[in-house]
Design a protein around this motif. Structure first.
Motif, PDB file in Angstrom:
ATOM      1  N   ILE A  35      39.178  39.231  52.345  1.00  0.00           N
ATOM      2  CA  ILE A  35      38.411  39.071  51.079  1.00  0.00           C
ATOM      3  C   ILE A  35      37.594  39.935  50.086  1.00  0.00           C
ATOM      4  N   VAL A  36      37.821  39.702  49.146  1.00  0.00           N
ATOM      5  CA  VAL A  36      36.508  40.939  48.141  1.00  0.00           C
ATOM      6  C   VAL A  36      35.890  40.023  47.181  1.00  0.00           C
ATOM      7  N   LEU A  37      34.145  39.109  47.090  1.00  0.00           N
ATOM      8  CA  LEU A  37      33.981  38.517  46.244  1.00  0.00           C
ATOM      9  C   LEU A  37      33.055  39.477  45.333  1.00  0.00           C
ATOM     10  N   GLY A  38      33.596  39.349  44.148  1.00  0.00           N
ATOM     11  CA  GLY A  38      33.059  40.010  42.641  1.00  0.00           C
ATOM     12  C   GLY A  38      32.162  39.188  41.985  1.00  0.00           C
ATOM     13  N   GLY A  39      32.048  40.011  41.312  1.00  0.00           N
ATOM     14  CA  GLY A  39      31.394  39.066  39.819  1.00  0.00           C
ATOM     15  C   GLY A  39      30.047  39.913  39.760  1.00  0.00           C
ATOM     16  N   GLU A  40      28.776  39.380  39.133  1.00  0.00           N
ATOM     17  CA  GLU A  40      27.241  39.309  39.386  1.00  0.00           C
ATOM     18  C   GLU A  40      26.680  37.947  39.257  1.00  0.00           C
ATOM     19  N   VAL A  41      25.335  38.201  40.066  1.00  0.00           N
ATOM     20  CA  VAL A  41      24.545  37.735  40.429  1.00  0.00           C
ATOM     21  C   VAL A  41      23.015  37.757  39.925  1.00  0.00           C
ATOM     22  N   GLU A  42      21.515  37.124  39.221  1.00  0.00           N
ATOM     23  CA  GLU A  42      20.779  37.553  38.578  1.00  0.00           C
ATOM     24  C   GLU A  42      19.354  38.009  39.865  1.00  0.00           C
ATOM     25  N   SER A  43      20.464  38.533  41.479  1.00  0.00           N
ATOM     26  CA  SER A  43      19.068  38.891  42.495  1.00  0.00           C
ATOM     27  C   SER A  43      20.196  38.962  43.240  1.00  0.00           C
ATOM     28  N   ALA A  44      19.598  40.187  43.828  1.00  0.00           N
ATOM     29  CA  ALA A  44      19.601  40.808  45.954  1.00  0.00           C
ATOM     30  C   ALA A  44      19.506  39.172  46.683  1.00  0.00           C
ATOM     31  N   GLN A  45      18.671  38.700  46.165  1.00  0.00           N
ATOM     32  CA  GLN A  45      18.159  37.587  47.286  1.00  0.00           C
ATOM     33  C   GLN A  45      19.751  36.324  46.766  1.00  0.00           C
ATOM     34  N   ARG A  46      19.929  36.422  45.726  1.00  0.00           N
ATOM     35  CA  ARG A  46      20.914  35.486  45.791  1.00  0.00           C
ATOM     36  C   ARG A  46      21.963  35.590  45.994  1.00  0.00           C
ATOM     37  N   ARG A  47      22.423  36.869  46.340  1.00  0.00           N
ATOM     38  CA  ARG A  47      23.473  38.108  46.679  1.00  0.00           C
ATOM     39  C   ARG A  47      24.390  38.053  47.507  1.00  0.00           C
ATOM     40  N   ASP A  48      22.903  37.917  48.294  1.00  0.00           N
ATOM     41  CA  ASP A  48      22.937  38.466  49.969  1.00  0.00           C
ATOM     42  C   ASP A  48      23.132  36.613  50.290  1.00  0.00           C
ATOM     43  N   GLU A  49      22.682  35.582  49.870  1.00  0.00           N
ATOM     44  CA  GLU A  49      22.500  34.406  50.547  1.00  0.00           C
ATOM     45  C   GLU A  49      23.941  34.452  50.111  1.00  0.00           C
ATOM     46  N   PRO A  59      34.085  33.383  60.333  1.00  0.00           N
ATOM     47  CA  PRO A  59      33.997  34.646  60.899  1.00  0.00           C
ATOM     48  C   PRO A  59      34.880  35.050  61.284  1.00  0.00           C
ATOM     49  N   GLU A  60      36.068  34.327  61.082  1.00  0.00           N
ATOM     50  CA  GLU A  60      37.065  35.741  61.500  1.00  0.00           C
ATOM     51  C   GLU A  60      38.269  36.214  59.881  1.00  0.00           C
ATOM     52  N   ILE A  61      37.672  35.965  59.306  1.00  0.00           N
ATOM     53  CA  ILE A  61      37.970  37.513  58.173  1.00  0.00           C
ATOM     54  C   ILE A  61      37.387  38.254  57.518  1.00  0.00           C
ATOM     55  N   GLU A  62      37.467  39.325  57.245  1.00  0.00           N
ATOM     56  CA  GLU A  62      36.736  40.318  57.096  1.00  0.00           C
ATOM     57  C   GLU A  62      36.244  40.116  55.652  1.00  0.00           C
ATOM     58  N   ILE A  63      35.187  40.193  55.186  1.00  0.00           N
ATOM     59  CA  ILE A  63      34.716  39.775  53.635  1.00  0.00           C
ATOM     60  C   ILE A  63      34.109  40.582  53.409  1.00  0.00           C
ATOM     61  N   THR A  64      34.253  41.615  52.393  1.00  0.00           N
ATOM     62  CA  THR A  64      33.749  42.452  51.274  1.00  0.00           C
ATOM     63  C   THR A  64      33.323  42.032  50.331  1.00  0.00           C
ATOM     64  N   CYS A  65      31.333  41.941  50.173  1.00  0.00           N
ATOM     65  CA  CYS A  65      30.913  41.589  48.821  1.00  0.00           C
ATOM     66  C   CYS A  65      30.643  42.415  48.074  1.00  0.00           C
ATOM     67  N   ASP A  66      31.421  42.398  46.655  1.00  0.00           N
ATOM     68  CA  ASP A  66      31.439  43.328  45.992  1.00  0.00           C
ATOM     69  C   ASP A  66      30.220  42.776  45.054  1.00  0.00           C
ATOM     70  N   ILE A  67      29.400  42.298  44.983  1.00  0.00           N
ATOM     71  CA  ILE A  67      28.666  41.523  43.922  1.00  0.00           C
ATOM     72  C   ILE A  67      27.488  42.255  43.301  1.00  0.00           C
ATOM     73  N   GLY A  68      27.561  42.481  42.022  1.00  0.00           N
ATOM     74  CA  GLY A  68      26.403  43.650  41.470  1.00  0.00           C
ATOM     75  C   GLY A  68      25.484  42.758  40.851  1.00  0.00           C
ATOM     76  N   ILE A  69      23.712  43.260  40.015  1.00  0.00           N
ATOM     77  CA  ILE A  69      23.258  42.593  40.027  1.00  0.00           C
ATOM     78  C   ILE A  69      23.318  42.185  38.552  1.00  0.00           C
ATOM     79  N   THR A  70      22.803  41.184  38.037  1.00  0.00           N
ATOM     80  CA  THR A  70      22.968  41.215  36.795  1.00  0.00           C
ATOM     81  C   THR A  70      20.951  41.505  36.107  1.00  0.00           C
ATOM     82  N   ARG A  71      21.474  42.696  35.684  1.00  0.00           N
ATOM     83  CA  ARG A  71      19.971  43.692  35.014  1.00  0.00           C
ATOM     84  C   ARG A  71      19.089  42.800  33.411  1.00  0.00           C
ATOM     85  N   ALA A  72      18.704  41.274  33.900  1.00  0.00           N
ATOM     86  CA  ALA A  72      18.445  40.669  32.559  1.00  0.00           C
ATOM     87  C   ALA A  72      16.688  40.952  32.686  1.00  0.00           C
ATOM     88  N   GLN A  73      15.994  41.403  31.434  1.00  0.00           N
ATOM     89  CA  GLN A  73      14.704  42.241  31.777  1.00  0.00           C
ATOM     90  C   GLN A  73      14.414  41.669  29.474  1.00  0.00           C
TER      91      GLN A  73
END
Length: 82
Positions: A35-49, A59-73
């Motif tokens: 399963i691949v998770l995609g999209g964008e969130v506001e921080s690396a900490q949020r993506r990691d959580e 835990p029995e499923i292979e999860i690929t985390c392909d979530i990017g970080i929104t660059r809002a400055q």
């Protein structure tokens, strides 16, 4: 096929209803045996959580985390309106 749809629906429900995640902008795609998770969130900490919670619940499923970080400055230049 029903199991795949049920699994994707269960992951989506966890993404939106879990009190530490509450994220609606994450996409879920099935690729081969993962399963691949995609999209964008506001921080690396949020993506990691998000990735930690999903892999912890499935835990029995292979999860690929392909979530990017929104660059809002804040802008570095003043915008002139004429």
């Amino acid at each position: 096929m029903t199991n795949q749809i049920d699994l994707e629906a269960e992951i989506q429900r966890l993404l939106t209803e879990h009190d530490r995640i509450a994220e609606q902008g994450i996409t879920i795609q099935r690729r081969e045996h993962a399963i691949v998770l995609g999209g964008e969130v506001e921080s690396a900490q949020r993506r990691d959580e998000i990735c930690r919670q999903i892999t912890g619940h499935f835990p029995e499923i292979e999860i690929t985390c392909d979530i990017g970080i929104t660059r809002a400055q804040a802008p570095i230049e003043v915008e002139e309106i004429s």
